[in-house]
Design a protein around this motif. Sequence first.
Motif, PDB file in Angstrom:
ATOM      1  N   HIS A 144       1.708   6.519  -6.786  1.00 32.53           N
ATOM      2  CA  HIS A 144       0.642   7.478  -7.126  1.00 32.53           C
ATOM      3  C   HIS A 144       1.113   8.918  -6.885  1.00 32.53           C
ATOM      4  CE1 HIS A 144      -3.368   9.051  -7.701  1.00 32.53           C
ATOM      5  NE2 HIS A 144      -3.268   9.684  -6.526  1.00 32.53           N
ATOM      6  N   ALA A 145       1.786   9.151  -5.757  1.00 33.10           N
ATOM      7  CA  ALA A 145       2.282  10.499  -5.449  1.00 33.10           C
ATOM      8  C   ALA A 145       3.333  10.922  -6.474  1.00 33.10           C
ATOM      9  CB  ALA A 145       2.859  10.539  -4.033  1.00 33.10           C
ATOM     10  N   GLN A 203       0.841  -1.210   0.000  1.00 33.83           N
ATOM     11  CA  GLN A 203       0.000   0.000   0.000  1.00 33.83           C
ATOM     12  C   GLN A 203       0.872   1.255   0.000  1.00 33.83           C
ATOM     13  OE1 GLN A 203      -3.360   0.045  -0.398  1.00 33.83           O
ATOM     14  NE2 GLN A 203      -3.083   2.250  -0.594  1.00 33.83           N
ATOM     15  N   LEU A 204       1.941   1.246   0.812  1.00 28.97           N
ATOM     16  CA  LEU A 204       2.867   2.383   0.821  1.00 28.97           C
ATOM     17  C   LEU A 204       3.526   2.560  -0.549  1.00 28.97           C
ATOM     18  CD1 LEU A 204       4.642   1.983   4.293  1.00 28.97           C
ATOM     19  CD2 LEU A 204       2.959   3.720   3.632  1.00 28.97           C
ATOM     20  N   LYS A 248       2.231   1.610  -3.470  1.00 29.05           N
ATOM     21  CA  LYS A 248       1.190   2.148  -4.360  1.00 29.05           C
ATOM     22  C   LYS A 248       1.005   3.640  -4.114  1.00 29.05           C
ATOM     23  CE  LYS A 248      -1.589  -2.031  -4.988  1.00 29.05           C
ATOM     24  NZ  LYS A 248      -2.899  -2.653  -4.703  1.00 29.05           N
ATOM     25  N   ASN A 249       0.978   4.030  -2.850  1.00 33.48           N
ATOM     26  CA  ASN A 249       0.811   5.457  -2.507  1.00 33.48           C
ATOM     27  C   ASN A 249       1.992   6.284  -3.026  1.00 33.48           C
ATOM     28  OD1 ASN A 249      -1.567   4.845  -1.203  1.00 33.48           O
ATOM     29  ND2 ASN A 249      -0.717   4.967   0.872  1.00 33.48           N
TER      30      ASN A 249
END
Length: 130
Positions: free
Chosen positions: A32-33, A25-26, A28-29
């Motif tokens: 995305h960022a 998740q980190l 992916k984040n």
Amino acid sequence: MSESLSQLLKSHKEKQSDIKRHNEQLKKNAIHATNTLTDSITEYVNEGVTEIFSRQKELEQQSRKLANQTTKYANQTQQWLTLVDNFNMSLKELGDVKNWAEIMEHDMKTVMATLEFVHQGTIDGAGPIE
């Protein structure tokens, strides 16, 4: 004890799985960022580039317009110079005509004076001089 070891192993695997999910998740984040940041920077740069191209196009149009006006004014100036030259030539010709007229007037006065002199001699009875 085997149950507690099995339970510890199960708990450890669950924690590993949770950590792996959290890391995914980190990740992916972060992706995305990064994509959002890259898109924002690209958009900002593209706006600047678009503005530069727009200004360059405008400058090129203004440059062509200025070149056309310069050519137009150069042609107009040449026409004015031709008119001034023609005017100067006409003034010289008028001066020549005036000079010619003055010479003609002087010659005519001389002829008239001679004719009057001859006529006076004829009237006084002296007759023509031979």
